[in-house]
Write a protein that holds these residues in place. Structure first.
Motif, PDB file in Angstrom:
ATOM      1  N   GLY A   1       3.501   7.616   2.430  1.00 55.40           N
ATOM      2  CA  GLY A   1       3.033   6.179   1.879  1.00 55.40           C
ATOM      3  C   GLY A   1       1.738   6.381   2.004  1.00 55.40           C
ATOM      4  O   GLY A   1       0.921   7.206   2.811  1.00 55.40           O
ATOM      5  N   VAL A   2       0.809   5.471   1.182  1.00 53.11           N
ATOM      6  CA  VAL A   2      -0.443   5.565   1.164  1.00 53.11           C
ATOM      7  C   VAL A   2      -1.047   4.267   1.285  1.00 53.11           C
ATOM      8  O   VAL A   2      -0.474   3.510   0.778  1.00 53.11           O
ATOM      9  N   HIS A   3      -1.956   4.098   2.414  1.00 54.32           N
ATOM     10  CA  HIS A   3      -2.445   2.946   2.680  1.00 54.32           C
ATOM     11  C   HIS A   3      -3.988   2.841   1.970  1.00 54.32           C
ATOM     12  O   HIS A   3      -4.516   3.528   2.416  1.00 54.32           O
ATOM     13  N   TRP A   4      -4.123   1.868   1.196  1.00 54.16           N
ATOM     14  CA  TRP A   4      -5.577   1.952   0.390  1.00 54.16           C
ATOM     15  C   TRP A   4      -6.471   0.942   1.209  1.00 54.16           C
ATOM     16  O   TRP A   4      -6.086  -0.182   1.716  1.00 54.16           O
ATOM     17  N   LEU A   5      -7.753   1.424   1.560  1.00 55.18           N
ATOM     18  CA  LEU A   5      -8.519   0.496   2.051  1.00 55.18           C
ATOM     19  C   LEU A   5      -9.601   0.150   1.056  1.00 55.18           C
ATOM     20  O   LEU A   5     -10.324   0.975   0.244  1.00 55.18           O
TER      21      LEU A   5
END
Length: 226
Positions: free
Chosen positions: A188-192
């Motif tokens: 999973g990629v959590h984008w900021l």
């Protein structure tokens, strides 16, 4: 998602036994529900501002964090001379040794990961080691200016539950570029928003670096803790 719970020696006890290793521990005020071994990036040591802040923020959220240094960085600490990272084989060898010693003594959930290079090295070993989870902060999907030479082949088959916290404008993997990669379902990629490789946003975004680091810690804690 949590990575489960275990019994046996806890992070507080293990930290006391490993002082001789000159590793750094950040431990929750209460019981630790998960432990993360966090490796530094290529250019900054284990006690850089980024590493120290993230370790403390995670400890505040219930995750015990152990930091260690690769040999080339530990040598710089002794004589002050800047060196390039050790060859990949050496970095992986050291990761294996650190993980083995911690895993041998710590019976609870154990995740691995790191900032940039430290996280990429961990990603190459996560399945082999049987880590409970993988956390990467600012993953170097490619070298700066070399988006045509991605470092992602192994990420397509990764089985270890993985969280990548990434800045939308990271020069080593921005949002449009990463969208074109094939990543395993376990990732999973959590984008900021508007953030760079150190998760620092542009001023005009309305976010501060502190807010983004807090958000990153929130995402990691939510991912690791049951």
């Amino acid at each position: 998602m949590g990575i489960g719970q275990g019994t046996g020696i806890d992070a507080d006890q293990l930290a006391g036994q490993m002082d001789r290793q000159q590793w750094l521990w950040n431990r929750p005020a209460g019981p630790s529900r998960a432990t993360l071994i966090l490796a530094h990036g290529a250019g900054a040591p284990m006690d850089s501002a980024f590493m120290a802040t993230m370790a403390e923020l995670l400890a505040q959220r219930g995750v015990a964090v152990l930091r260690f240094e690769f040999a080339y960085m530990a040598a710089r600490r002794v004589d002050g001379k800047r060196r390039p990272p050790n060859p990949q084989a050496k970095l992986l060898e050291q990761w294996r040794a650190v993980y083995a010693e911690v895993r041998q003594q710590l019976a609870g959930p154990l995740a691995i990961g790191g900032k940039s290079m430290g996280g990429r090295m961990a990603s190459l070993l996560a399945d082999e080691l049987g880590a409970d989870a993988l956390v990467c902060l600012g993953y170097p999907f490619h070298a700066i200016g070399k988006a045509d030479k991605p470092r992602v082949a192994h990420l397509a088959e990764l089985r270890t539950p993985t969280l990548i916290v990434q800045g939308e404008r990271d020069p080593m993997g921005d949002a449009p570029t990463v969208a074109g990669y094939r990543l395993a379902d376990a990732i999973g990629v959590h984008w900021l928003e508007s953030a760079d490789h150190d998760l620092k946003p542009l001023k005009r975004s309305g976010f501060s670096h502190e807010q983004h680091l807090q958000a990153a810690a929130d995402a990691v804690a939510k991912f690791l803790l049951p």
